[in-house]
Design an enzyme around this catalytic site. Structure first.
Site, PDB file in Angstrom:
ATOM      1  N   CYS A   2      -0.696  -3.992   0.351  1.00 52.86           N
ATOM      2  CA  CYS A   2      -1.790  -3.657  -0.557  1.00 52.86           C
ATOM      3  C   CYS A   2      -2.952  -3.177   0.309  1.00 52.86           C
ATOM      4  O   CYS A   2      -2.916  -3.298   1.525  1.00 52.86           O
ATOM      5  CB  CYS A   2      -2.250  -4.891  -1.314  1.00 52.86           C
ATOM      6  SG  CYS A   2      -0.905  -5.771  -2.103  1.00 52.86           S
ATOM      7  N   ARG A  27      -1.541   2.560   0.483  1.00 47.10           N
ATOM      8  CA  ARG A  27      -0.943   1.255   0.799  1.00 47.10           C
ATOM      9  C   ARG A  27      -0.289   0.606  -0.422  1.00 47.10           C
ATOM     10  O   ARG A  27       0.362  -0.439  -0.303  1.00 47.10           O
ATOM     11  CB  ARG A  27      -2.020   0.312   1.345  1.00 47.10           C
ATOM     12  CG  ARG A  27      -2.697   0.822   2.601  1.00 47.10           C
ATOM     13  CD  ARG A  27      -3.698  -0.180   3.092  1.00 47.10           C
ATOM     14  NE  ARG A  27      -3.071  -1.427   3.450  1.00 47.10           N
ATOM     15  CZ  ARG A  27      -2.493  -1.693   4.604  1.00 47.10           C
ATOM     16  NH1 ARG A  27      -2.459  -0.782   5.536  1.00 47.10           N
ATOM     17  NH2 ARG A  27      -1.956  -2.870   4.828  1.00 47.10           N
ATOM     18  N   TRP A  75       0.509  -3.301  -4.302  1.00 46.15           N
ATOM     19  CA  TRP A  75       1.922  -2.942  -4.320  1.00 46.15           C
ATOM     20  C   TRP A  75       2.638  -4.265  -4.497  1.00 46.15           C
ATOM     21  O   TRP A  75       2.666  -5.112  -3.605  1.00 46.15           O
ATOM     22  CB  TRP A  75       2.312  -2.283  -3.007  1.00 46.15           C
ATOM     23  CG  TRP A  75       3.696  -1.721  -2.970  1.00 46.15           C
ATOM     24  CD1 TRP A  75       4.118  -0.527  -3.482  1.00 46.15           C
ATOM     25  CD2 TRP A  75       4.854  -2.326  -2.374  1.00 46.15           C
ATOM     26  NE1 TRP A  75       5.454  -0.353  -3.241  1.00 46.15           N
ATOM     27  CE2 TRP A  75       5.939  -1.440  -2.559  1.00 46.15           C
ATOM     28  CE3 TRP A  75       5.085  -3.516  -1.702  1.00 46.15           C
ATOM     29  CZ2 TRP A  75       7.212  -1.706  -2.105  1.00 46.15           C
ATOM     30  CZ3 TRP A  75       6.363  -3.788  -1.245  1.00 46.15           C
ATOM     31  CH2 TRP A  75       7.409  -2.882  -1.444  1.00 46.15           C
ATOM     32  N   ASN A 101      -3.703  -9.290   0.847  1.00 48.99           N
ATOM     33  CA  ASN A 101      -2.618  -8.380   1.187  1.00 48.99           C
ATOM     34  C   ASN A 101      -1.622  -9.170   2.022  1.00 48.99           C
ATOM     35  O   ASN A 101      -1.982  -9.677   3.075  1.00 48.99           O
ATOM     36  CB  ASN A 101      -3.186  -7.201   1.996  1.00 48.99           C
ATOM     37  CG  ASN A 101      -2.108  -6.387   2.682  1.00 48.99           C
ATOM     38  OD1 ASN A 101      -0.997  -6.280   2.194  1.00 48.99           O
ATOM     39  ND2 ASN A 101      -2.438  -5.805   3.820  1.00 48.99           N
ATOM     40  N   GLY A 102      -0.393  -9.309   1.541  1.00 48.05           N
ATOM     41  CA  GLY A 102       0.610 -10.060   2.304  1.00 48.05           C
ATOM     42  C   GLY A 102       1.441 -10.910   1.371  1.00 48.05           C
ATOM     43  O   GLY A 102       1.461 -10.698   0.165  1.00 48.05           O
ATOM     44  N   GLU A 488      16.403  13.841   7.677  1.00 51.80           N
ATOM     45  CA  GLU A 488      14.981  13.807   7.326  1.00 51.80           C
ATOM     46  C   GLU A 488      14.690  14.755   6.156  1.00 51.80           C
ATOM     47  O   GLU A 488      13.924  14.425   5.247  1.00 51.80           O
ATOM     48  CB  GLU A 488      14.146  14.169   8.574  1.00 51.80           C
ATOM     49  CG  GLU A 488      12.647  14.302   8.375  1.00 51.80           C
ATOM     50  CD  GLU A 488      11.961  13.046   7.865  1.00 51.80           C
ATOM     51  OE1 GLU A 488      12.598  11.990   7.796  1.00 51.80           O
ATOM     52  OE2 GLU A 488      10.775  13.132   7.498  1.00 51.80           O
ATOM     53  N   LYS A 492      13.080  13.588   2.615  1.00 48.76           N
ATOM     54  CA  LYS A 492      11.843  14.174   2.064  1.00 48.76           C
ATOM     55  C   LYS A 492      12.051  14.589   0.617  1.00 48.76           C
ATOM     56  O   LYS A 492      11.205  14.345  -0.234  1.00 48.76           O
ATOM     57  CB  LYS A 492      11.398  15.410   2.863  1.00 48.76           C
ATOM     58  CG  LYS A 492      10.729  15.227   4.199  1.00 48.76           C
ATOM     59  CD  LYS A 492       9.385  14.575   4.171  1.00 48.76           C
ATOM     60  CE  LYS A 492       9.497  13.089   4.187  1.00 48.76           C
ATOM     61  NZ  LYS A 492       9.495  12.389   5.433  1.00 48.76           N
ATOM     62  N   GLU A 495      12.488  11.424  -1.779  1.00 50.11           N
ATOM     63  CA  GLU A 495      11.361  10.525  -2.025  1.00 50.11           C
ATOM     64  C   GLU A 495      10.247  11.159  -2.843  1.00 50.11           C
ATOM     65  O   GLU A 495       9.537  10.448  -3.538  1.00 50.11           O
ATOM     66  CB  GLU A 495      10.821   9.928  -0.719  1.00 50.11           C
ATOM     67  CG  GLU A 495      10.169  10.922   0.204  1.00 50.11           C
ATOM     68  CD  GLU A 495       9.677  10.270   1.493  1.00 50.11           C
ATOM     69  OE1 GLU A 495       9.285   9.105   1.472  1.00 50.11           O
ATOM     70  OE2 GLU A 495       9.681  10.973   2.518  1.00 50.11           O
ATOM     71  N   HIS A 511      35.210  15.647   5.900  1.00 53.02           N
ATOM     72  CA  HIS A 511      35.779  14.295   5.761  1.00 53.02           C
ATOM     73  C   HIS A 511      35.340  13.622   4.470  1.00 53.02           C
ATOM     74  O   HIS A 511      35.400  12.410   4.366  1.00 53.02           O
ATOM     75  CB  HIS A 511      35.409  13.437   6.971  1.00 53.02           C
ATOM     76  CG  HIS A 511      35.923  14.003   8.258  1.00 53.02           C
ATOM     77  ND1 HIS A 511      37.250  13.927   8.619  1.00 53.02           N
ATOM     78  CD2 HIS A 511      35.301  14.706   9.230  1.00 53.02           C
ATOM     79  CE1 HIS A 511      37.416  14.546   9.784  1.00 53.02           C
ATOM     80  NE2 HIS A 511      36.246  15.032  10.175  1.00 53.02           N
ATOM     81  N   LYS A 610       2.677   3.585   1.562  1.00 54.72           N
ATOM     82  CA  LYS A 610       2.604   4.219   2.878  1.00 54.72           C
ATOM     83  C   LYS A 610       2.994   3.271   4.004  1.00 54.72           C
ATOM     84  O   LYS A 610       3.678   3.662   4.922  1.00 54.72           O
ATOM     85  CB  LYS A 610       1.198   4.767   3.106  1.00 54.72           C
ATOM     86  CG  LYS A 610       1.039   5.570   4.383  1.00 54.72           C
ATOM     87  CD  LYS A 610       1.821   6.862   4.345  1.00 54.72           C
ATOM     88  CE  LYS A 610       1.734   7.633   5.642  1.00 54.72           C
ATOM     89  NZ  LYS A 610       2.817   8.636   5.710  1.00 54.72           N
TER      90      LYS A 610
HETATM   91  C1  F6R Z   1       9.253   8.578   4.625  1.00 57.29           C
HETATM   92  C2  F6R Z   1       8.405   7.549   5.167  1.00 57.29           C
HETATM   93  C3  F6R Z   1       8.996   6.208   5.456  1.00 57.29           C
HETATM   94  C4  F6R Z   1       8.418   5.657   6.766  1.00 57.29           C
HETATM   95  C5  F6R Z   1       8.905   4.227   7.005  1.00 57.29           C
HETATM   96  C6  F6R Z   1       8.414   3.668   8.322  1.00 57.29           C
HETATM   97  O1  F6R Z   1       8.534   9.763   4.432  1.00 57.29           O
HETATM   98  O2  F6R Z   1       7.243   7.741   5.365  1.00 57.29           O
HETATM   99  O3  F6R Z   1      10.379   6.271   5.512  1.00 57.29           O
HETATM  100  O4  F6R Z   1       8.797   6.492   7.817  1.00 57.29           O
HETATM  101  O5  F6R Z   1       8.453   3.400   5.962  1.00 57.29           O
HETATM  102  O6  F6R Z   1       7.043   3.653   8.388  1.00 57.29           O
HETATM  103  P1  F6R Z   1       6.263   3.571   9.747  1.00 57.29           P
HETATM  104  O7  F6R Z   1       6.543   4.794  10.517  1.00 57.29           O
HETATM  105  O8  F6R Z   1       4.817   3.458   9.364  1.00 57.29           O
HETATM  106  O9  F6R Z   1       6.766   2.345  10.457  1.00 57.29           O
END
Ligand code: F6R
Length: 615
Positions: A2, A27, A75, A101-102, A488, A492, A495, A511, A610
């Site tokens: 959060c 967050r 969150w 937060n936690g 990747e 992208k 998500e 395969h 995030k």
């Molecule tokens: C995808 C994305 C997540 C982060 C993952 C790790 O676009 O952003 O998959 O890469 O949650 O986050 P960090 O890099 O902050 O440890």
């Protein structure tokens, strides 16, 4: 995870807290709330939904005056996102108000104990348990708020960054942290509290980052007292000067943070190697590597731990380290590594990669590796983050704040740092000749301008996005250095557009996944000139004969793929190990435009946050 914000000083708290929450929405954004205190009345408003929903509701519900305020963007962990579970939470008497937060892991036993003592609970949250525990201690021990917080936190198992105030103490906020970040901004006779410095950057450049197991009593117009939660020892505050500026955290004319961050990559990559890549002197300077060269050179292997996009950067690093420096590399999901009794020795070097520096699983993996005496090196973006502090040494990516939930510039700058590390170690080990080394440095220096060129495909990528936006599945294929880029690209798209997509090594297609291919399946194939080009062209033939729609990512001037594919997007030529820095650009743009065309919330996709500070 959060976001928390607070203010105590001489200004109206509301505008600072609401704007701060908007900046911290990355967050978490399933509910939000604010409590304001004008010295007589506490005014509290909270709601399920985003900070903008809170703003609409709060301004018609309560008066916004008061020079003390705390706010929260949530969150959910304990309790579904709804109005009641939103923060702030009152204690039973209504005297104490908290944001958190936690996760309090032993909240259930604490809750049962408090119920026995007559406490009642409105919400399903662990946070409401904590605020009542503090109230209970305060009453029983007849002590002040600060002491009560300290005693209560010593009974708590879990992670927290909290801010709490007492109706009877209009000039005081108490904050504490363990495992979740908390920064205190220091202005003139005013203090700011936040999960990171972005909510207060326009007011002050001076900040204290609380360490784990520290708490602070913040008094209006006075100084801050920081103490260790466990043993009550006073801590000398370490005030840092922030490097962040306001422009960096605003959208700067772009429709979304994600697009701004995609376009920032030429500068971000330049910033990553600024002062580190010295091509004239044929040198790479990375203090964290230099100071620990013996450890790196003695390492039997490197273990990379990371999650999500950072894990993909780790996979690219595996190819680069093994190719250039001839060091065996294993790449682990931090969430698996931490729970599977891995074999780790003091001869291992562990590289933890994380944009936020707060990812709970990566932090836990670091702690595990350290407990087995491995040397742990961090590659982080957020300065002063928990991972940056927990690791033995490290290198920042210097990408600047990444606000869009989908990681873009963090990925390319992580690859840049990891490439610098691999090259430096290759030189030290003698696995690369001096001319090759120099050639790599010169080529790396050209990457920002080549990324700039790759970004010019934007308009054409939009055309492709328009054609395929209604597809229900996508495949992404790549080989060698570009296999992780395929993963990747698929992540992208998934998500932010919620379209199902899978990344595969191109040769693995036959395969299994080849069964999925028909005239409705768009397949993005990374087929740059170097490496396994001919092999990938054969894979493209296989797709073509099954009528799949081919979107090729090719080297400028390519002819063979152009003849086979339905569309090709060109990127400039570079040496093979650097191609991921270019091929990833059109994939970011493709997912962005598809998501925009589908009217999805690009910067804040559903169910995501995030920084994932819970496991
Ligand atoms: C995808 C994305 C997540 C982060 C993952 C790790 O676009 O952003 O998959 O890469 O949650 O986050 P960090 O890099 O902050 O440890």
């Amino acid at each position: 995870m959060c976001g928390i914000v607070g203010y105590i000083g001489h200004r109206e708290a509301y505008p600072i807290v609401i704007k701060g929450l908007q900046r911290l929405e990355y967050r978490g954004y399933d509910s939000a709330g604010i409590a304001l205190y004008d010295g007589n009345n506490i005014k509290l408003s909270k709601t399920k939904g985003k900070v903008s929903d809170l703003k609409d509701r709060l301004e018609s519900e309560i008066s916004t005056d008061g020079t003390l305020g705390i706010g929260h963007t949530r969150w959910a962990t304990h309790g579904v996102p709804n109005d009641v579970n939103s923060h702030p939470h009152y204690s039973n008497s209504g005297d104490l108000v908290i944001i958190h937060n936690g996760i309090i892991e032993n909240y259930d036993s604490l809750r049962k104990e408090l119920i026995k003592r007559g406490y009642t609970f409105k919400s399903d949250t662990d946070t409401e348990v904590l605020v009542n525990l503090i109230e209970d201690v305060k009453k029983n021990e007849k002590t002040k708020l600060g002491k009560a917080v300290q005693i209560a936190l010593n009974q708590v198992v879990g992670a927290y960054a909290i801010a709490v105030f007492d109706k009877n103490k209009p000039n005081e906020i108490v904050v504490a942290r363990l495992g979740s970040p908390l920064a205190i901004g220091i202005g003139d006779d005013e203090f700011f509290i936040a999960s990171d410095a972005s909510p207060f950057i326009e007011y002050t450049k001076n900040a204290i980052y609380l360490e784990d197991e520290e708490m602070a009593i913040i008094r209006r117009g006075k100084d801050i007292k920081i103490r260790k939660i466990k043993n009550d020892a006073l801590v000398d505050p370490y005030i840092q000067e922030l490097q962040l500026n306001l422009e960096q955290i605003e959208k700067g004319g772009y429709d979304h943070f994600m697009l701004k961050e995609i376009y920032e990559q030429p500068d971000a990559i330049l910033d990553t190697f600024r002062g580190r890549l010295l091509s004239n002197e044929a040198m790479i300077k990375l203090a964290g590597v230099e100071d620990n060269m013996k450890k790196f050179l003695a390492a039997d292997r490197i273990i990379v731990v990371a999650c999500g996009t950072s894990w993909h950067a780790g996979l690219v690093a595996e190819y680069i380290f093994e190719d250039l420096a001839r060091i065996p590399v294993e790449v682990e999901y931090a969430s698996e590594f931490r729970y599977r009794n891995p074999v780790i020795t003091e001869k291992d070097v562990v590289i933890a990669i994380s944009q936020s520096g707060e990812t709970a699983d990566t932090l836990a993996a670091i702690k595990l590796a350290k407990s087995k005496d491995a040397f742990v090196f961090g590659v982080c973006n957020v300065v002063g983050s928990s991972i940056a502090r927990e690791t033995d040494a490290g290198a920042y990516t210097h990408a600047g704040p990444e606000i869009g939930v989908a990681s873009t510039k963090a990925f390319t700058t992580q690859i840049t740092v990891l490439t610098l590390m691999a090259l430096r170690l290759a030189r030290a080990k003698g696995t690369i000749s001096s001319s090759e080394f120099r050639h790599h440095l010169i080529e790396l220096e050209t990457i920002p301008s080549k990324v700039e060129e790759a970004l010019k495909s934007d308009t054409y990528v939009q055309t492709i996005a328009d054609i395929y936006k209604d597809a229900t599945n996508f495949l992404y294929l790549g080989r060698g250095f570009n296999f992780p880029v395929a993963l990747e690209g698929a992540l992208k798209l998934k998500e932010i557009s919620y379209i199902h997509a899978e990344g595969y090594p191109a040769a693995e297609m036959k395969h299994g996944p080849i069964a999925l291919i028909d005239e409705n399946m768009p397949i993005v194939v990374i087929a740059t000139k170097k490496g396994h080009y001919e092999k990938v062209v054969s894979n493209i033939q296989e797709i073509k004969s099954r009528k799949g729609k081919i979107i090729g990512i090719v080297t400028k001037g390519d002819k063979s793929v152009k003849d086979l594919a339905d569309h090709v997007i060109e990127v400039p030529e570079t040496i093979e190990c650097l191609t991921p820095l270019l091929t990833t650009i059109p994939l970011q743009l493709l997912s962005y435009h598809i998501a925009v065309m589908l009217e999805k919330n690009v910067d804040q996709p559903r169910n995501l946050a995030k920084s994932v500070t819970v496991e």
